[in-house]
Design a protein around this motif. Structure first.
Motif, PDB file in Angstrom:
ATOM      1  N   UNK A 124     -21.290   0.958  58.624  1.00  0.00           N
ATOM      2  CA  UNK A 124     -20.398   2.112  58.647  1.00  0.00           C
ATOM      3  C   UNK A 124     -21.189   3.361  58.986  1.00  0.00           C
ATOM      4  N   UNK A 125     -20.772   4.067  60.026  1.00  0.00           N
ATOM      5  CA  UNK A 125     -21.492   5.281  60.426  1.00  0.00           C
ATOM      6  C   UNK A 125     -21.205   6.392  59.437  1.00  0.00           C
ATOM      7  N   UNK A 126     -22.169   7.309  59.292  1.00  0.00           N
ATOM      8  CA  UNK A 126     -22.033   8.390  58.328  1.00  0.00           C
ATOM      9  C   UNK A 126     -20.959   9.384  58.741  1.00  0.00           C
ATOM     10  N   UNK A 127     -20.921   9.695  60.040  1.00  0.00           N
ATOM     11  CA  UNK A 127     -19.942  10.673  60.515  1.00  0.00           C
ATOM     12  C   UNK A 127     -19.327  10.176  61.820  1.00  0.00           C
ATOM     13  N   UNK A 128     -18.153   9.559  61.775  1.00  0.00           N
ATOM     14  CA  UNK A 128     -17.508   9.088  63.010  1.00  0.00           C
ATOM     15  C   UNK A 128     -17.150  10.251  63.922  1.00  0.00           C
ATOM     16  N   UNK A 129     -17.130   9.989  65.216  1.00  0.00           N
ATOM     17  CA  UNK A 129     -16.650  10.995  66.159  1.00  0.00           C
ATOM     18  C   UNK A 129     -15.163  11.251  65.905  1.00  0.00           C
ATOM     19  N   UNK A 182     -14.483  19.742  51.967  1.00  0.00           N
ATOM     20  CA  UNK A 182     -15.279  19.147  50.897  1.00  0.00           C
ATOM     21  C   UNK A 182     -14.715  17.783  50.509  1.00  0.00           C
ATOM     22  N   UNK A 183     -13.387  17.683  50.457  1.00  0.00           N
ATOM     23  CA  UNK A 183     -12.759  16.399  50.136  1.00  0.00           C
ATOM     24  C   UNK A 183     -13.085  15.354  51.199  1.00  0.00           C
ATOM     25  N   UNK A 184     -13.065  15.757  52.484  1.00  0.00           N
ATOM     26  CA  UNK A 184     -13.397  14.824  53.557  1.00  0.00           C
ATOM     27  C   UNK A 184     -14.844  14.363  53.458  1.00  0.00           C
ATOM     28  N   UNK A 185     -15.752  15.308  53.192  1.00  0.00           N
ATOM     29  CA  UNK A 185     -17.160  14.958  53.087  1.00  0.00           C
ATOM     30  C   UNK A 185     -17.416  14.072  51.871  1.00  0.00           C
ATOM     31  N   UNK A 186     -16.729  14.373  50.780  1.00  0.00           N
ATOM     32  CA  UNK A 186     -16.891  13.567  49.575  1.00  0.00           C
ATOM     33  C   UNK A 186     -16.514  12.119  49.808  1.00  0.00           C
ATOM     34  N   UNK A 187     -15.405  11.901  50.552  1.00  0.00           N
ATOM     35  CA  UNK A 187     -14.999  10.530  50.866  1.00  0.00           C
ATOM     36  C   UNK A 187     -15.999   9.862  51.809  1.00  0.00           C
ATOM     37  N   UNK A 188     -16.476  10.615  52.803  1.00  0.00           N
ATOM     38  CA  UNK A 188     -17.426  10.042  53.767  1.00  0.00           C
ATOM     39  C   UNK A 188     -18.739   9.665  53.093  1.00  0.00           C
ATOM     40  N   UNK A 189     -19.181  10.474  52.133  1.00  0.00           N
ATOM     41  CA  UNK A 189     -20.438  10.218  51.433  1.00  0.00           C
ATOM     42  C   UNK A 189     -20.259   9.308  50.229  1.00  0.00           C
ATOM     43  N   UNK A 190     -18.995   8.942  49.962  1.00  0.00           N
ATOM     44  CA  UNK A 190     -18.656   8.085  48.825  1.00  0.00           C
ATOM     45  C   UNK A 190     -19.154   8.674  47.509  1.00  0.00           C
ATOM     46  N   UNK A 191     -18.965   9.991  47.360  1.00  0.00           N
ATOM     47  CA  UNK A 191     -19.282  10.638  46.092  1.00  0.00           C
ATOM     48  C   UNK A 191     -18.200  10.288  45.077  1.00  0.00           C
ATOM     49  N   UNK A 192     -18.585  10.077  43.805  1.00  0.00           N
ATOM     50  CA  UNK A 192     -17.550   9.872  42.788  1.00  0.00           C
ATOM     51  C   UNK A 192     -16.599  11.062  42.746  1.00  0.00           C
ATOM     52  N   UNK A 193     -15.324  10.782  42.557  1.00  0.00           N
ATOM     53  CA  UNK A 193     -14.330  11.852  42.557  1.00  0.00           C
ATOM     54  C   UNK A 193     -14.545  12.772  41.364  1.00  0.00           C
ATOM     55  N   UNK A 194     -14.570  14.073  41.632  1.00  0.00           N
ATOM     56  CA  UNK A 194     -14.780  15.075  40.583  1.00  0.00           C
ATOM     57  C   UNK A 194     -13.496  15.876  40.435  1.00  0.00           C
ATOM     58  N   UNK A 236     -18.938  25.317  52.096  1.00  0.00           N
ATOM     59  CA  UNK A 236     -18.706  23.867  52.049  1.00  0.00           C
ATOM     60  C   UNK A 236     -19.975  23.146  51.609  1.00  0.00           C
ATOM     61  N   UNK A 237     -21.110  23.569  52.146  1.00  0.00           N
ATOM     62  CA  UNK A 237     -22.383  22.949  51.786  1.00  0.00           C
ATOM     63  C   UNK A 237     -22.698  23.157  50.306  1.00  0.00           C
ATOM     64  N   UNK A 238     -22.483  24.376  49.809  1.00  0.00           N
ATOM     65  CA  UNK A 238     -22.759  24.685  48.403  1.00  0.00           C
ATOM     66  C   UNK A 238     -21.893  23.830  47.482  1.00  0.00           C
ATOM     67  N   UNK A 239     -20.608  23.737  47.796  1.00  0.00           N
ATOM     68  CA  UNK A 239     -19.696  22.990  46.925  1.00  0.00           C
ATOM     69  C   UNK A 239     -19.981  21.492  47.000  1.00  0.00           C
TER      70      UNK A 239
END
Length: 353
Positions: A2-7, A233-245, A287-290
């Protein structure tokens, strides 16, 4: 794998297919969607198509209509105003391919815009079509697609001017082969630029005339900026598979408030004038900070985004110059943050950071 960031054309393939299936309006030659459908793809429809850009509809309409003419499109704005994001999604919606990209730097050679050579073949056989290495711009011309040039003003001026013939004549001469590449219908070019970074090379008047310029502003309201940051941030969280906060919106709004106040030099209530730091404090930095705060909260905290999770990131974003920016930040902390009763946790965390 799975690519980290799809086109964009891969990540939003379902939305693009949905729009194409229902699109009965006229399409310019070579376009996958009509101009109206491209705008809907960028701005969303409130139902099945998610917004990719939050901002004035007219700006996107002007950008899309420009691509349907013989003028190239220049997206201009301060860093972090989604120029690259918009250019990628425009190319994905128009051509179905956002990868024909030239990344502009101070060292970008002319070959990145025109063409280069496979030197092993060149030495063995001389100049031949097989030895030619087309640039992304040349491939876009051959396919009738959208080419992208990022950070055009960071490209040396003599290299920039290689675009003049491409944009005016819609052809790219190859004198070594006594031929030329003529652009197929559907070809156009999107460039991005900002004039805030050091090392900027101004565009010549001849080149600037070949572009229609659309200026992407910072979000007009705090609510718009909060929506942009929260959505990305929600999109990045899903892409990075961060636990939901849960319950992150309050801290997102606080980050956005800090950035907007320091960026604008005025508190939200209009009562206190502030010094502005040297950085841009754009939505991209928020976005980066959050996102970093979410990772801290998920992996090293109690699972909730708190002031301590974003404080260090905010300090790092604000204090780019260790001398002048530190003064600006300390003054903001003591005169603004300290006086807000519901910001006491952030005040303590920021001081510790």
């Amino acid at each position: 794998m799975t690519v980290l960031r799809p086109h964009a054309e891969d990540q939003y393939a379902e939305e693009l297919a949905l729009l194409a299936a229902a699109d009965d309006r006229p399409r310019p030659p070579g376009w996958r969607l009509s101009p109206q459908a491209v705008v809907t793809y960028l701005l969303g429809d409130g139902a099945k198509v998610s917004p990719k850009y939050v901002g004035p509809r007219r700006l996107i309409e002007v950008a899309v209509s420009t691509l349907a003419t013989d003028r190239a499109l220049l997206l201009l704005g301060v860093p972090g105003t989604a120029k690259t994001w918009v250019s990628e999604h425009l190319a994905a919606a128009v051509s179905g391919n956002s990868t024909l990209l030239v990344q502009g730097t101070a060292g970008t050679p002319e070959e990145a815009i025109r063409y280069g050579w496979n030197y092993a073949r060149l030495l063995a056989d001389g100049p031949t079509e097989a030895a030619l290495v087309p640039s992304p711009v040349m491939r876009a011309m051959q396919r009738g697609a959208i080419a992208r040039v990022e950070e055009l003003t960071r490209v040396p001026s003599d290299v920039q001017d290689a675009l003049i013939t491409v944009l005016s004549e819609k052809s790219l001469p190859v004198p070594e082969l006594n031929t030329e590449v003529q652009a197929q219908r559907g070809f156009n070019l999107i460039a991005t630029a900002n004039d805030r970074d050091r090392g900027v090379n101004e565009l010549s008047s001849a080149l600037r005339r070949r572009f229609n310029t659309v200026v992407l502003p910072v979000p007009a309201s705090a609510d718009d900026e909060v929506e942009i940051v929260a959505r990305r941030v929600a999109q990045l969280g899903r892409a990075l598979e961060l636990p939901e906060v849960p319950a992150a919106l309050d801290e997102i709004r606080r980050v956005v408030t800090v950035f907007r106040e320091l960026r604008g030099g005025l508190t939200e209530d209009g009562r206190t004038k502030l010094k502005s730091p040297t950085g841009t404090l754009s939505p991209a930095e928020a976005i980066s900070v959050v996102t970093n705060g979410l990772a801290l909260a998920a992996h090293f905290g109690d699972g909730r985004l708190r002031a301590a999770d974003v404080a260090a990131g905010i300090v790092g974003a604000v204090v780019k110059d260790p001398v002048s920016d530190r003064v600006v930040w300390r003054e903001y902390l003591e005169t603004v943050v300290r006086e807000r009763p519901d910001w006491s946790d952030f005040y303590r965390a920021a001081r510790d950071a």
